[in-house]
Design a protein around this motif. Sequence first.
Motif, mmCIF file in Angstrom:
data_model
loop_
_atom_site.group_PDB
_atom_site.id
_atom_site.type_symbol
_atom_site.label_atom_id
_atom_site.label_comp_id
_atom_site.label_asym_id
_atom_site.label_seq_id
_atom_site.Cartn_x
_atom_site.Cartn_y
_atom_site.Cartn_z
ATOM 1 N N LYS A 206 -3.202 7.532 71.519
ATOM 2 C CA LYS A 206 -4.182 6.444 71.605
ATOM 3 C C LYS A 206 -4.400 5.816 70.230
ATOM 4 C CE LYS A 206 -6.725 7.989 75.696
ATOM 5 N NZ LYS A 206 -8.004 8.544 76.228
ATOM 6 N N GLU A 207 -4.463 6.662 69.199
ATOM 7 C CA GLU A 207 -4.629 6.149 67.832
ATOM 8 C C GLU A 207 -3.431 5.314 67.414
ATOM 9 O OE1 GLU A 207 -5.272 9.524 65.373
ATOM 10 O OE2 GLU A 207 -7.263 9.974 66.198
ATOM 11 N N SER A 208 -2.257 5.607 68.013
ATOM 12 C CA SER A 208 -1.038 4.864 67.685
ATOM 13 C C SER A 208 -0.813 3.673 68.620
ATOM 14 C CB SER A 208 0.176 5.799 67.765
ATOM 15 O OG SER A 208 0.021 6.899 66.892
ATOM 16 N N ASN A 209 -1.804 3.414 69.517
ATOM 17 C CA ASN A 209 -1.747 2.287 70.453
ATOM 18 C C ASN A 209 -0.544 2.353 71.401
ATOM 19 O OD1 ASN A 209 -4.080 1.031 69.353
ATOM 20 N ND2 ASN A 209 -2.821 0.245 67.656
ATOM 21 N N LEU A 210 -0.178 3.579 71.808
ATOM 22 C CA LEU A 210 0.894 3.742 72.776
ATOM 23 C C LEU A 210 0.282 4.053 74.142
ATOM 24 C CD1 LEU A 210 3.931 3.980 73.426
ATOM 25 C CD2 LEU A 210 3.762 6.411 72.896
ATOM 26 N N ASP A 211 0.462 3.112 75.073
ATOM 27 C CA ASP A 211 -0.091 3.258 76.412
ATOM 28 C C ASP A 211 0.926 3.968 77.303
ATOM 29 O OD1 ASP A 211 -1.427 3.135 78.772
ATOM 30 O OD2 ASP A 211 -1.288 0.956 79.015
ATOM 31 N N ILE A 212 0.689 5.253 77.573
ATOM 32 C CA ILE A 212 1.604 6.061 78.373
ATOM 33 C C ILE A 212 1.701 5.535 79.807
ATOM 34 C CG2 ILE A 212 1.906 8.350 79.411
ATOM 35 C CD1 ILE A 212 2.824 8.195 76.575
ATOM 36 N N ASN A 213 0.595 5.035 80.342
ATOM 37 C CA ASN A 213 0.576 4.559 81.725
ATOM 38 C C ASN A 213 1.544 3.404 81.967
ATOM 39 O OD1 ASN A 213 -1.507 6.290 82.851
ATOM 40 N ND2 ASN A 213 -2.885 5.253 81.426
ATOM 41 N N LYS A 214 1.923 2.711 80.898
ATOM 42 C CA LYS A 214 2.863 1.602 81.020
ATOM 43 C C LYS A 214 4.267 2.105 81.391
ATOM 44 C CE LYS A 214 4.024 -0.687 77.263
ATOM 45 N NZ LYS A 214 3.949 -1.601 76.104
ATOM 46 N N TYR A 215 4.555 3.336 81.033
ATOM 47 C CA TYR A 215 5.894 3.890 81.260
ATOM 48 C C TYR A 215 5.916 5.028 82.287
ATOM 49 C CZ TYR A 215 6.751 1.485 76.835
ATOM 50 O OH TYR A 215 6.836 0.543 75.836
ATOM 51 N N ALA A 216 4.841 5.758 82.396
ATOM 52 C CA ALA A 216 4.867 7.010 83.145
ATOM 53 C C ALA A 216 4.528 6.843 84.618
ATOM 54 C CB ALA A 216 3.915 8.014 82.513
ATOM 55 N N GLU A 217 5.335 7.437 85.458
ATOM 56 C CA GLU A 217 5.017 7.550 86.874
ATOM 57 C C GLU A 217 3.924 8.609 87.035
ATOM 58 O OE1 GLU A 217 7.682 7.931 90.847
ATOM 59 O OE2 GLU A 217 8.081 9.391 89.275
ATOM 60 N N LYS A 218 4.107 9.719 86.329
ATOM 61 C CA LYS A 218 3.090 10.765 86.244
ATOM 62 C C LYS A 218 3.328 11.542 84.960
ATOM 63 C CE LYS A 218 5.830 13.674 89.391
ATOM 64 N NZ LYS A 218 5.789 14.524 90.600
ATOM 65 N N TYR A 219 2.250 12.069 84.440
ATOM 66 C CA TYR A 219 2.376 12.863 83.222
ATOM 67 C C TYR A 219 1.299 13.934 83.212
ATOM 68 C CZ TYR A 219 -1.594 10.292 81.178
ATOM 69 O OH TYR A 219 -2.832 9.750 80.917
ATOM 70 N N VAL A 220 1.520 14.943 82.375
ATOM 71 C CA VAL A 220 0.548 16.018 82.224
ATOM 72 C C VAL A 220 0.475 16.389 80.750
ATOM 73 C CG1 VAL A 220 2.289 17.802 82.698
ATOM 74 C CG2 VAL A 220 -0.121 18.338 82.955
#
Length: 663
Positions: free
Chosen positions: A344-358
Motif C-alpha cells: 500500500k505504501e508503494s501504491n501497488l493495488d493487488i486487486n487490479k491483478y489478483a483473482e484471489k490472494y492470501v
Amino acid sequence: MYSRLALRNMKRSLKDYTIYFLTLVFGVCIFYTFNSIESQKVMMEVNSYQESGFEMISKVMEVASVFISFILGFLIIYANGYLIKRRKKEFGVYMTLGMEKRSISKILFMETIIIGLISLGIGLILGMFLSQGLSILTAKMFQTKLTSFKFIFSKSACVKTIGCFGLIYIVVFLFNSISIGKINLIDLITSSRKNQKVTIKNIWVSFIIFILSITTLGIAYYMVLKQGVAELNGFNLIPIILGCIGTFLFFFSLSGFLLKIAQSNKKSYLKDLNMFVLRQINSKINTTFISMTFICLMIFFAICTLSAGLGVSKSLNNDIKDLTQFDVTLTSNIGNKDIEKALKESNLDINKYAEKYVKYCTYGSNIGFKDFFTEDGMKKGSSFYPVATNQSIPVIKLSDFNNIMRMIGKAEIKLNKHEYASYTNATSLTKIIQESLDRKTKININGPSLDPSKNKVIEVTTSNSTIKNANDMCVFIVEDSAVDGLNIIKSSLNLNFKGDKLAMEKGFNKEVKGLIDRNKNTILVFEKEVILASSTGIGVVVSYLAIYIGVIFLITSAAVLALQQLSESADNIERYKLLRKIGVDDKMINKSILTQVGIYFMMPLSLAIVHSIVGLKIVSNVVSVVGNENIIKYILITSLILLTIYGGYFAATYNGAKKMVKS
C-alpha cells in the motif's frame, strides 16, 4: 627425413599407446559436447525464461571448461612424460648416430602436430554426433518440445575446443623439448637397466605408517559422520585434510607393507609367478604413491559428484510443483514490515491483478529445535542448518494457515483451546516432528502451555520459492490470540492472476519492477514461470556439471593408471624374455599380466569405494535437504558409468600389455 621419422614414430606410438590416443579423442569429444549446449536451443520451443536458463548453463560450462582444460592438460602432459620415458633408448640411438637434441625436438613437434590434428578431427566429429543426442536430453529436462530435429554444428564450441587443445599441445611440445634438453646420452642408453628407488626399507616403519593412515582415515570418517553437512564453516576442512593425509600415508606405506604380508604366506607367494608379480607391483607403488593418492581421491570425488549431481537435479524437479502453487508470492524483505502495508505504501493495488490472494505472517518464538525434537530426532535432522544450529521454530496463526490451505484446495484444520499443530515442507523431517507430537510435547508460545492436537503433522509448502524455505521446515500452528506481541519474521502474500493471465503477468511485472527499483529490493518477488525456468535450469546445470566433471575425472584416473602399467610392461619386456627362457609358457605370463594390472587398478579404486561409503552418506543427506529423493538408483547409475569407463580402460590396458610383451 624428419617428417618420415615423425610419421613412422606416430604409427608405432598409436599402435603401442592406443589408450593415449583414444583418451585425447574422448577429451576433445566431451569438451566440445558440453560447450555446445546453448546452440541446441534453436531446435526447441523456448520462452524468454528458458532462454535465460540456456545462457546460465553456457556460462557455467565455460567456467567449468577452464577447470577441465587444466585437468586434461595435466593428463596429456603426464602421459607424454611416460611416452618420453618409453622412448629414451630410441632417442639415445638417434643421438649416438649424431642427431642433435634440437632435431629430436623437431621430430617430437611434428608428432605432436600430427597426433593433435587427428585427435582433434576425430574428437570433434564424435562430439558433433554426441551433442545431437544431448539435445534430446536437454529438451526433456527443460520440459520443452523439439520443434525440428536437425544436425547442429556449434562454431563457438569448435573454436573453444581447438583453442584449448591447441594451447595444451603447445605446452606439451615445450615440455617435451625441456625434457629432451635436460637428459644425457648415457641416461638414455641405460635407462631401461636402472632400478627403481626404494622409499621405505624398514618393514616396521611401513607398518607404523600404515596403522597411522588407517587411524587418520577413521578419525576423518567419524568427524564427517558426526558433524554432517549443515554447518559450513572452517571446521569442515579438518576431516577433508585428514582424509587426504590418510590416503597419502596409506599408499606411501603400502609398498613395503603389502610385500611383507604376501611373503608371510609362502605357499601363495611362491605359487606360479606371484613372487614376480608382487615384486613388480611393490616396485611400481614405491614410485607412484603420489599419483595413486590423487587417482584415489579423484575416483572418490567422481563417484560422489555423479551421485549427488543427478540426485539433487531430480530432487529439484520433484519439488517444483510444491514450490509453484501460486502465480506470484510477494515477501517483505524488512523484518517486522507487514507485506500488505508495504504494498500500500508503494501504491501497488493487488486487486487490479489478483483473482484471489492470501496474506500471512510467521512469527518468532522462544522454542528451539532442541526443546521440541527428541535427542534421536536432533541427530537425524542434523543435516538441516536450522536444526543443527538450534534455531527457534516459527509460529503461524490458525486463520492464516487455513486461508492458505483453502487457496490451494486442501483441507483446513481445527484446534481446541490451548492446542497446537505443526506443518513442514521437508518430507524427511515429517517422521521426526510426528514423533515429538506423539510424545505429547508441550510448548509455551506466549502464555499458557499448549498441547499437541490430534492433527498429524502436515506436509505443505505455503509460498513460492526456488528451494524449500528453511523457515518452513517446522512451523507451529496456534490460535490467533497466541501470537499477540510476537515479532514478525516473515510476511508474504500469495496471489493468482485474474482474466488473461499472460497480459496480467506482463503488466504486473512492469509495475513490480519499478516498485523494486524504487524501494531497493525491500520486497522479494517469486513468480511461478521464473521459478519453473530457473529451477529447471539449475537442475540441468547440476546434472551436466556432475556428468562433465565426473566423467573427466574417471577418464583421467583410468588413463594415468593405464599408461603407468603400459610403461611398466614395456620396461619389463627383457624380464619376460628371461621368464620364457626358463620355461614359463604364455598362459602363465598372461595370467601374471592380468593379475598385475588387476591389482594395480583395484588398489586406488578399493580405497575410493571405502571413502565413497562415507561420502555417499553425506550425499544422501544433501539430497534429502534439497528434496525428497532416494539416491540409490543414482548410485547404481554412477556404478554403471564407473564400470564402463574404468573397466574399459582396464581391459584395454591388459590387452595392450599382453600384446606388447608377446611381440
